[in-house]
Write a protein that holds these residues in place. Structure first.
Motif, PDB file in Angstrom:
ATOM      1  N   LEU A  67       0.812  -1.225   0.000  1.00  0.00           N
ATOM      2  CA  LEU A  67       0.000   0.000   0.000  1.00  0.00           C
ATOM      3  C   LEU A  67       0.847   1.279   0.000  1.00  0.00           C
ATOM      4  O   LEU A  67       0.689   2.128  -0.888  1.00  0.00           O
ATOM      5  CB  LEU A  67      -0.973  -0.053   1.186  1.00  0.00           C
ATOM      6  CG  LEU A  67      -2.055   1.016   1.262  1.00  0.00           C
ATOM      7  CD1 LEU A  67      -2.914   1.054   0.013  1.00  0.00           C
ATOM      8  CD2 LEU A  67      -2.929   0.803   2.500  1.00  0.00           C
ATOM      9  N   PHE A  79      -8.115   2.686   1.142  1.00  0.00           N
ATOM     10  CA  PHE A  79      -7.971   1.229   1.176  1.00  0.00           C
ATOM     11  C   PHE A  79      -9.082   0.604   2.014  1.00  0.00           C
ATOM     12  O   PHE A  79      -9.701   1.253   2.858  1.00  0.00           O
ATOM     13  CB  PHE A  79      -6.594   0.838   1.733  1.00  0.00           C
ATOM     14  CG  PHE A  79      -6.506   0.958   3.236  1.00  0.00           C
ATOM     15  CD1 PHE A  79      -6.388   2.206   3.834  1.00  0.00           C
ATOM     16  CD2 PHE A  79      -6.571  -0.167   4.057  1.00  0.00           C
ATOM     17  CE1 PHE A  79      -6.316   2.333   5.218  1.00  0.00           C
ATOM     18  CE2 PHE A  79      -6.498  -0.050   5.436  1.00  0.00           C
ATOM     19  CZ  PHE A  79      -6.369   1.203   6.017  1.00  0.00           C
ATOM     20  N   ALA A 134      -7.501  -1.152  -2.952  1.00  0.00           N
ATOM     21  CA  ALA A 134      -7.322   0.297  -2.855  1.00  0.00           C
ATOM     22  C   ALA A 134      -8.085   0.969  -3.987  1.00  0.00           C
ATOM     23  O   ALA A 134      -8.291   0.369  -5.046  1.00  0.00           O
ATOM     24  CB  ALA A 134      -5.843   0.670  -2.919  1.00  0.00           C
ATOM     25  N   ALA A 150      -5.381   5.843   2.924  1.00  0.00           N
ATOM     26  CA  ALA A 150      -3.978   5.440   2.809  1.00  0.00           C
ATOM     27  C   ALA A 150      -3.090   6.645   2.510  1.00  0.00           C
ATOM     28  O   ALA A 150      -1.930   6.682   2.903  1.00  0.00           O
ATOM     29  CB  ALA A 150      -3.831   4.396   1.706  1.00  0.00           C
TER      30      ALA A 150
END
Lengths: 465, 465
Positions: free
Chosen positions: A232, A252, A280, A379
């Motif tokens: 991520l 996410f 995501a 994120a």
């Protein structure tokens, strides 16, 4: 002597004071249904002068005031305790709504909803770069008082970054007027900052001028299946390198949350055959659709090549992009419909996000196997909504779950109130942890601005209101 | 009992305390040479703990403290009055300098210069989006304390917008520690905001964490000859429409300023045969050079077609772009070398900029025909440096000139201290004009944080220090 309700109605007119139990009920309970208070009346001034008069009257009569906007907060900050005070609600502060096209600003009363303000800005091909689920109900005043976040904060900052000027009433009724659209102003300390994100502890915001950004011309959105959670922050870095400032959002969510969304929320679609462990949503915004799409394709290709993602669906249309965002919102709603839950709004450095989630998950799964762990969120700025669905409400266990998460966050130098604020939920812990310097500043302001403690006293006072 | 100088040196070590007249002289006079003070000593702590000890000692001995960074301010805020106090200078607070690449942040001691910080960020292909003429000397602590502006503020905001965390020492020696790189943190009121732009009135900044932006990949810069001054905000709007967030800088200057630059500053070039009445420098930054150049060509063509500009020179190279920026800086230096001048750092809404300049110019030319009028600055955010060269120093006339300009700015709801702050130059006027609400907040903080008034007392106290 007339009753206090009658004297308040003299200020606002009869439509500005609600007193019947049915009328005031919606203002006494928070959106999550966790806090329920009482009040003499709900008072809704229509302009700053009336708001000031109401506050002066309450001060003279020692009546406590709880400030409320759209009442969409998640931490109980907008509802009163068991008091004989009033709720001062900002919903009629809609006396202003004007866009200055040349200056790229919008000036609004505190009661204008975010959605209404967005619509006004959109007519001039501009936008407020703050979006959130409750935007149809959340009011600008409350959004400023709580320094609202949302998914665009990674690119444009939180609400504070949008505020150029505001008007506020202090707890003694004095009016601070800095309603200005100036881009540069260092004429003395910027006192309006005190009212942003302090949850009404130092005053009531009645109007504001916000900076506007150009409307979105070209947008490319993609839903991706991450190879694992460690990918991520790497995907985020890659996106920043390839799209620069064009990378506006990166959210996410995990399979637990997606599962609850698919099960409980109508119209939720997932364009993968099997539900990935982690997904995501990536959004790139540029001056035109072609270049946004092109940059997105580069990003997805590079991400596949670097094994950061297993699969990706670039939205083929605006409608499909909205489906992805619907899925993201449905994770919240799906969990709400699934039963009791504990919400934890935390943040860490973006690179630390996988470590926090994995550590917490390992410990939670061992100690509380009955609970469903659903971390999701932003994120792009390290803000995780670390929400836990529980089979039932069990205060002792629930407190242990929250402490486990908070302890990990604090160890990683994160924040245990990233975008939702303190409210009633976290103020005790916050007040206990104050340093001497923080205590001096806060008590100085609280005592000098509001010696009687009548104003939103539940936020920054140890005693309960 | 040891002397105060000796006791200070016990805290900092001997190299941290300067006392000889020659050593301390540079710290007692401001950069413009308008203010000259006295001091017992110049004290330069090397870390936050020592800074706190120095402040506690001064508090105990009732010794006044003036805070100083790189001493590049233009309003006399960083030099002491005629006191027996000390200057607390931040130049040795260089104990920290680290870039967190994944988090896109830099953490620096307050004494690190902007240039040093930029160099560190550049190694990771990032930048602090604040640029100014004095960046080789100006220190991060001072830049935050004065909320520095510059030409990128139109796009990235002022210094405040870059600050994610900071460490500060209150006037009682307590340390406020919010040195964090979190992108979202609503855990209580954001007290660090108090220290940004308040010119040391509430505390000494010793370290900070700043957000970094991606380095410039593709840049297109052009020098244009405006058809007239009214075209300036129109060109800005056109640039925003065509380049969106890619429009990073738009500066303007007039023939008077360009003339003084060409005459007095070596290496200054103007790529037009005749000097235009008004010029602008436009800079577009995108992900790659080709698209920046392409957008610039569209902008210049459209601007020519709409008669906003008479001529334009797009920079053919980075070297030529730097020549344009050198010209802009030379307008400042050229005027300084031309003799006495009055500086007025003001701002209005961007669309009002031509009206302010024309109104002021008409009145000034009639009433003060001996003076040379040189307004220039930041068209992108309405910040004008309305500087006037005078044949000599004549306090009565000079005051009238300044009042004329300030009155017009106030009438247009502008600011008479846009990016330089109050300092000694504007504090009396500021303090006289405070509203009741402003006075209450300021006096609350000043009295409770610093009851003895030892700390930067010239900034927000009516009495002179």
């Amino acid at each position: 002597m007339a009753s206090i309700q009658a004297r308040l109605a003299e200020i606002t007119g009869p439509s500005g004071v609600l007193t019947s139990p049915d009328d005031i009920a919606p203002y006494l309970k928070d959106w999550r249904g966790l806090w329920q208070g009482t009040a003499l009346a709900v008072v809704r001034p229509a302009n700053t002068t009336d708001a000031s008069k109401i506050i002066r009257l309450c001060l003279a009569e020692n009546i406590k005031i709880t400030l409320q906007g759209g009442n969409t907060g998640l931490v109980g900050g907008s509802v009163p305790g068991k008091t004989n005070g009033i709720v001062l609600q900002t919903g009629r502060l809609v006396h202003r709504l004007s866009v200055d096209q040349n200056n790229a600003t919008i000036t609004v009363g505190a009661g204008v909803t975010l959605e209404t303000a967005q619509t006004a800005a959109a007519k001039f091909n501009m936008r407020i770069p703050v979006r959130l689920g409750a935007e149809g109900t959340a009011q600008i005043g409350g959004l400023i008082a709580t320094n609202a976040g949302g998914s665009h904060a990674m690119r444009f900052g939180m609400m504070r970054a949008q505020v150029l000027g505001l008007r506020a009433v202090l707890p003694n009724g004095d009016i601070l007027d800095s309603l200005s659209g100036l881009r540069k102003n260092n004429y003395g300390p910027d006192l309006k900052q005190l009212f942003i994100g302090s949850e009404g502890a130092f005053g009531l915001i009645t109007a504001a001028t916000l900076a506007l950004q150009p409307a979105i011309e070209g947008r490319a959105t993609a839903l991706v299946a991450l190879s694992d959670l460690d990918a991520l922050p790497k995907l985020l870095n890659l996106g920043k390198i390839l799209a620069g400032h064009g990378l506006e959002r990166m959210e996410f969510m995990g399979h637990t949350g997606i599962g609850m969304a698919m099960e409980n929320v109508a119209g939720t679609k997932l364009p993968f055959l099997n539900c990935p462990r982690w997904c995501a949503i990536v959004e790139i915004v540029t001056g035109d659709y072609a270049s946004a799409g092109q940059t997105m394709m580069c990003l997805l290709e590079d991400a596949l090549e670097q094994n950061l993602i297993d699969d990706a669906v670039p939205a083929a249309s605006n409608a499909q992009a909205e489906e992805f965002w619907h899925l993201r919102e449905a994770v919240v709603e799906g969990q709400r419909l699934a039963g009791p839950q504990l919400k934890h709004d935390v943040s860490v450095a973006v690179a630390d996000l996988p470590e926090l989630i994995q550590s917490a998950q390992n410990q939670l799964e061992t100690r509380f196997p009955d609970c469903k762990i659903n971390p999701f969120g932003h994120a792009g700025d390290g803000n995780i909504h670390f929400n836990i669905s529980t089979p039932n409400i069990e205060p002792d266990r629930d407190a242990k779950i929250s402490e486990l998460i908070y302890d990990l966050v604090v160890k990683m130098h994160g924040s245990i109130a990233a975008e939702h604020g303190l409210g009633r939920l976290k103020r005790q812990r916050y007040l206990k942890g104050l340093s001497a310097a923080e205590r001096l500043i806060l008590s100085s302001l609280r005592q000098d601005l509001d010696p009687g403690g009548i104003f939103n006293s539940h936020i920054l006072r140890e005693e309960s209101a």
